[in-house]
Motif scaffolding. Structure first.
Motif, PDB file in Angstrom:
ATOM      1  N   LEU A 135       0.831  -1.198   0.000  1.00  0.00           N
ATOM      2  CA  LEU A 135       0.000   0.000   0.000  1.00  0.00           C
ATOM      3  C   LEU A 135       0.874   1.260   0.000  1.00  0.00           C
ATOM      4  O   LEU A 135       0.580   2.239  -0.697  1.00  0.00           O
ATOM      5  N   ALA A 136       1.957   1.222   0.777  1.00  0.00           N
ATOM      6  CA  ALA A 136       2.901   2.347   0.793  1.00  0.00           C
ATOM      7  C   ALA A 136       3.565   2.506  -0.577  1.00  0.00           C
ATOM      8  O   ALA A 136       3.764   3.630  -1.053  1.00  0.00           O
ATOM      9  N   LEU A 137       3.889   1.390  -1.224  1.00  0.00           N
ATOM     10  CA  LEU A 137       4.551   1.432  -2.532  1.00  0.00           C
ATOM     11  C   LEU A 137       3.628   2.025  -3.597  1.00  0.00           C
ATOM     12  O   LEU A 137       4.052   2.853  -4.414  1.00  0.00           O
ATOM     13  N   ILE A 138       2.359   1.623  -3.593  1.00  0.00           N
ATOM     14  CA  ILE A 138       1.385   2.173  -4.545  1.00  0.00           C
ATOM     15  C   ILE A 138       1.228   3.678  -4.315  1.00  0.00           C
ATOM     16  O   ILE A 138       1.209   4.474  -5.257  1.00  0.00           O
ATOM     17  N   THR A 139       1.138   4.077  -3.039  1.00  0.00           N
ATOM     18  CA  THR A 139       0.985   5.489  -2.706  1.00  0.00           C
ATOM     19  C   THR A 139       2.213   6.300  -3.105  1.00  0.00           C
ATOM     20  O   THR A 139       2.103   7.467  -3.499  1.00  0.00           O
ATOM     21  N   SER A 140       3.384   5.675  -3.053  1.00  0.00           N
ATOM     22  CA  SER A 140       4.616   6.387  -3.409  1.00  0.00           C
ATOM     23  C   SER A 140       4.603   6.825  -4.879  1.00  0.00           C
ATOM     24  O   SER A 140       5.259   7.803  -5.239  1.00  0.00           O
ATOM     25  N   TYR A 141       3.819   6.138  -5.728  1.00  0.00           N
ATOM     26  CA  TYR A 141       3.708   6.536  -7.137  1.00  0.00           C
ATOM     27  C   TYR A 141       3.102   7.939  -7.228  1.00  0.00           C
ATOM     28  O   TYR A 141       3.596   8.803  -7.979  1.00  0.00           O
ATOM     29  N   SER A 142       2.030   8.187  -6.462  1.00  0.00           N
ATOM     30  CA  SER A 142       1.416   9.518  -6.455  1.00  0.00           C
ATOM     31  C   SER A 142       2.391  10.560  -5.930  1.00  0.00           C
ATOM     32  O   SER A 142       2.467  11.684  -6.446  1.00  0.00           O
ATOM     33  N   TYR A 143       3.138  10.181  -4.887  1.00  0.00           N
ATOM     34  CA  TYR A 143       4.127  11.112  -4.333  1.00  0.00           C
ATOM     35  C   TYR A 143       5.216  11.440  -5.343  1.00  0.00           C
ATOM     36  O   TYR A 143       5.686  12.582  -5.426  1.00  0.00           O
ATOM     37  N   VAL A 144       5.638  10.452  -6.125  1.00  0.00           N
ATOM     38  CA  VAL A 144       6.652  10.683  -7.151  1.00  0.00           C
ATOM     39  C   VAL A 144       6.153  11.719  -8.155  1.00  0.00           C
ATOM     40  O   VAL A 144       6.837  12.714  -8.450  1.00  0.00           O
ATOM     41  N   LYS A 145       4.979  11.480  -8.707  1.00  0.00           N
ATOM     42  CA  LYS A 145       4.438  12.360  -9.744  1.00  0.00           C
ATOM     43  C   LYS A 145       4.165  13.762  -9.210  1.00  0.00           C
ATOM     44  O   LYS A 145       4.442  14.772  -9.878  1.00  0.00           O
ATOM     45  N   LEU A 146       3.614  13.844  -7.992  1.00  0.00           N
ATOM     46  CA  LEU A 146       3.320  15.151  -7.402  1.00  0.00           C
ATOM     47  C   LEU A 146       4.601  15.889  -7.007  1.00  0.00           C
ATOM     48  O   LEU A 146       4.682  17.118  -7.141  1.00  0.00           O
ATOM     49  N   SER A 147       5.603  15.162  -6.542  1.00  0.00           N
ATOM     50  CA  SER A 147       6.885  15.783  -6.174  1.00  0.00           C
ATOM     51  C   SER A 147       7.593  16.353  -7.392  1.00  0.00           C
ATOM     52  O   SER A 147       8.253  17.399  -7.318  1.00  0.00           O
ATOM     53  N   LEU A 148       7.482  15.663  -8.523  1.00  0.00           N
ATOM     54  CA  LEU A 148       8.095  16.151  -9.759  1.00  0.00           C
ATOM     55  C   LEU A 148       7.368  17.377 -10.295  1.00  0.00           C
ATOM     56  O   LEU A 148       7.994  18.317 -10.794  1.00  0.00           O
ATOM     57  N   ALA A 149       6.032  17.373 -10.186  1.00  0.00           N
ATOM     58  CA  ALA A 149       5.237  18.476 -10.724  1.00  0.00           C
ATOM     59  C   ALA A 149       5.219  19.690  -9.795  1.00  0.00           C
ATOM     60  O   ALA A 149       5.205  20.838 -10.256  1.00  0.00           O
ATOM     61  N   TYR A 150       5.210  19.434  -8.470  1.00  0.00           N
ATOM     62  CA  TYR A 150       5.109  20.521  -7.490  1.00  0.00           C
ATOM     63  C   TYR A 150       6.181  20.375  -6.410  1.00  0.00           C
ATOM     64  O   TYR A 150       5.863  20.116  -5.241  1.00  0.00           O
TER      65      TYR A 150
ATOM     66  N   PHE B  78      -2.990   8.555   8.910  1.00  0.00           N
ATOM     67  CA  PHE B  78      -2.133   8.549   7.722  1.00  0.00           C
ATOM     68  C   PHE B  78      -2.773   7.826   6.544  1.00  0.00           C
ATOM     69  O   PHE B  78      -2.546   8.195   5.387  1.00  0.00           O
ATOM     70  N   LEU B  79      -3.571   6.800   6.800  1.00  0.00           N
ATOM     71  CA  LEU B  79      -4.299   6.155   5.701  1.00  0.00           C
ATOM     72  C   LEU B  79      -5.247   7.155   5.036  1.00  0.00           C
ATOM     73  O   LEU B  79      -5.366   7.186   3.803  1.00  0.00           O
ATOM     74  N   LEU B  80      -5.923   7.979   5.848  1.00  0.00           N
ATOM     75  CA  LEU B  80      -6.811   8.998   5.295  1.00  0.00           C
ATOM     76  C   LEU B  80      -6.027  10.033   4.482  1.00  0.00           C
ATOM     77  O   LEU B  80      -6.422  10.391   3.364  1.00  0.00           O
ATOM     78  N   ILE B  81      -4.915  10.496   5.040  1.00  0.00           N
ATOM     79  CA  ILE B  81      -4.078  11.480   4.336  1.00  0.00           C
ATOM     80  C   ILE B  81      -3.566  10.904   3.017  1.00  0.00           C
ATOM     81  O   ILE B  81      -3.631  11.551   1.957  1.00  0.00           O
ATOM     82  N   PHE B  82      -3.052   9.667   3.059  1.00  0.00           N
ATOM     83  CA  PHE B  82      -2.512   9.052   1.841  1.00  0.00           C
ATOM     84  C   PHE B  82      -3.613   8.782   0.819  1.00  0.00           C
ATOM     85  O   PHE B  82      -3.380   8.860  -0.391  1.00  0.00           O
ATOM     86  N   ALA B  83      -4.822   8.466   1.292  1.00  0.00           N
ATOM     87  CA  ALA B  83      -5.951   8.294   0.368  1.00  0.00           C
ATOM     88  C   ALA B  83      -6.196   9.589  -0.393  1.00  0.00           C
ATOM     89  O   ALA B  83      -6.400   9.576  -1.623  1.00  0.00           O
TER      90      ALA B  83
ATOM     91  N   ILE C 148      -3.209   3.961 -11.272  1.00  0.00           N
ATOM     92  CA  ILE C 148      -2.442   3.697 -10.047  1.00  0.00           C
ATOM     93  C   ILE C 148      -2.880   4.604  -8.890  1.00  0.00           C
ATOM     94  O   ILE C 148      -3.167   4.107  -7.788  1.00  0.00           O
ATOM     95  N   PRO C 149      -2.982   5.927  -9.083  1.00  0.00           N
ATOM     96  CA  PRO C 149      -3.498   6.758  -7.978  1.00  0.00           C
ATOM     97  C   PRO C 149      -4.918   6.398  -7.571  1.00  0.00           C
ATOM     98  O   PRO C 149      -5.255   6.440  -6.385  1.00  0.00           O
ATOM     99  N   LEU C 150      -5.758   6.035  -8.552  1.00  0.00           N
ATOM    100  CA  LEU C 150      -7.130   5.638  -8.229  1.00  0.00           C
ATOM    101  C   LEU C 150      -7.128   4.359  -7.401  1.00  0.00           C
ATOM    102  O   LEU C 150      -7.893   4.239  -6.426  1.00  0.00           O
ATOM    103  N   ALA C 151      -6.257   3.412  -7.771  1.00  0.00           N
ATOM    104  CA  ALA C 151      -6.128   2.172  -6.986  1.00  0.00           C
ATOM    105  C   ALA C 151      -5.634   2.487  -5.577  1.00  0.00           C
ATOM    106  O   ALA C 151      -6.129   1.927  -4.590  1.00  0.00           O
ATOM    107  N   GLY C 152      -4.661   3.397  -5.468  1.00  0.00           N
ATOM    108  CA  GLY C 152      -4.142   3.785  -4.159  1.00  0.00           C
ATOM    109  C   GLY C 152      -5.210   4.438  -3.300  1.00  0.00           C
ATOM    110  O   GLY C 152      -5.331   4.136  -2.104  1.00  0.00           O
ATOM    111  N   PHE C 153      -5.998   5.334  -3.898  1.00  0.00           N
ATOM    112  CA  PHE C 153      -7.092   5.993  -3.180  1.00  0.00           C
ATOM    113  C   PHE C 153      -8.106   4.965  -2.683  1.00  0.00           C
ATOM    114  O   PHE C 153      -8.498   4.971  -1.509  1.00  0.00           O
TER     115      PHE C 153
END
Length: 429
Positions: A48-63, A351-356, A375-380
């Protein structure tokens, strides 16, 4: 211009954030919930952390922004009551994590030096004292906080990896190895619940986001930093869980639940091993408290700067953000009123709520951040589902933890609603 952070240093931030006090605090709790399936519970949480890290990667690169998660939530939802409430939950979740780390410190410390004849009293005294000490260090020198963390990451990884290597060798003729067999696993739903209760052990990879503006060659190194650090910690936790369950009978693990990693070193290295792991736990939890106090005070500062909490939180008290002292006081209150399992449950739900919601931001902004929507939809979906399952399953066994978690979330949103209405009234006056 600030010095750039290379891949190794960025990974150290992620690994150091995850392998802080979490594994020392929740390992015994994980075994009590998942029994022989504990390694699988850690795998569930890690995926679950690994799937969520995908969103963090994309958001960190963009913002890329030192506000990290606060920035991502505001990008996804705008500066609304909802985003403000979520950011308040993030700040409180930092406080809960501090309570978890301080509680773990208080559980391990009396094994080396007893202050009184009452071990419970000793635990509270140590937990409170370490928060006071860490607050003083944060107040006097942020540089010292960074130096403590850099050395602590190396020390705790060396000790944990040594524990793993010696432990694997010691499993060859240990009769407790049979506890890992499938017949000793809990039901799939209990394994999932166990994984979600201990999800806080993976909280920390998101700290890479706060350093994103300073990472060199970000397009290449930001994804690597997230994925490599999360994958490394998943394997580390699974092996630690295997060694622990294979070294001690369940009865002994239950007795030593709050300091089980030290107890698991005894069959291999005797009292010396117990003492070494206890020292590692104290170093790890202390460094995690130092870093989380700084992170928590920065989160409150960022939220206030974004007009989601009163601007007074950007004020300085003795040359440090006032949020540092508020965070410390609330942590001391928390650690002296709640049991470890209740703290862990509340932290995981937060943290589950925040990561969602970060995953939802990744989904909502997928076109802007060049992300695969699936992937972000699956993570959410998975984070939200895991939160619901955790609340339902824990309500029967740990009602206080669930009530505290839900109450905190509701209060965070209520405070934001009241603040926004007051600000609106001022503007209209």
């Amino acid at each position: 211009m600030s010095e750039k952070i290379n891949l190794r240093e960025a990974m150290s931030i992620g690994i150091g954030g995850m392998v802080g006090g979490g594994i020392f605090a929740v390992l015994g709790l994980a075994v009590s919930l998942a029994q022989g399936g504990t390694p699988v519970a850690f795998l569930f949480a890690g995926l679950l952390a690994l799937i969520t890290s995908y969103s963090y990667v994309k958001l960190s690169l963009a913002y890329p922004d030192r506000g990290g998660t606060v920035k991502f939530i505001n990008q996804g939802f705008g500066k609304t009551v909802f985003s403000g409430g979520l950011n308040n939950v993030l700040w409180v979740s930092y406080i809960i994590m501090l309570g978890l780390y301080a509680s773990a410190f208080g559980s391990y410390a009396p094994n080396l030096f007893e202050l009184t004849a009452d071990k419970t009293l000793d635990s509270h005294l140590y937990s409170s004292a370490i928060i006071v000490l860490a607050t003083a260090i944060n107040y006097y020198s942020i540089k010292v906080v960074g130096e403590i963390e850099s050395y602590a990451v190396i020390i705790k990884l060396i000790i944990l990896l040594s524990f793993v290597l010696v432990g694997i060798y010691g499993l060859t003729d240990n009769p407790n190895l049979a506890q890992l067999s499938f017949e000793n696993w809990e039901s799939p739903i209990n394994l999932l619940t166990g994984g979600m209760v201990i999800f806080v052990a993976y909280e920390g990879f998101e700290l890479i986001a706060n350093s994103a503006p300073d990472i060199e060659d970000p397009k290449k190194n930001i994804p690597r930093a997230y994925y490599y650090s999360v994958i490394f910690v998943i394997f580390l936790y699974i092996i630690i869980a295997v060694v622990t369950v294979g070294s001690l009978p369940f009865k002994e693990i239950a007795t030593a639940e709050d300091y089980v990693l030290a107890e698991a070193a005894k069959p291999m290295l005797g009292q010396i091993g117990f003492s070494i792991i206890t020292v590692a736990a104290l170093i790890s939890t202390f460094s995690a408290i130092n870093a989380s106090l700084y992170g928590g005070s920065r989160v409150s500062y960022e939220i206030a700067e974004d007009d989601e909490l009163p601007h007074e939180l950007t004020n300085m008290l003795w040359n440090q953000p006032i949020g540092l002292f508020i965070t410390a006081v609330l942590t001391i209150l928390l650690v002296n009123t709640l049991h470890l399992e209740s703290i862990s449950t509340a932290g995981s739900i937060g943290f589950l709520l925040i990561f969602a919601m970060v995953n939802y931001s990744g989904f909502k902004l997928s076109n802007k951040i060049n992300a695969n929507k699936t992937i972000p939809l699956a993570g959410f979906t998975l984070c939200l589902l895991a939160t619901i399952i955790l609340i339902i399953q824990q309500y029967s066994d740990n009602k206080i933890g669930v009530i505290v978690a839900i109450s905190i979330i509701l209060i965070c949103f209520l405070i934001e609603l009241i603040y926004k209405k007051m600000e609106s009234h001022k503007l209209g006056a």
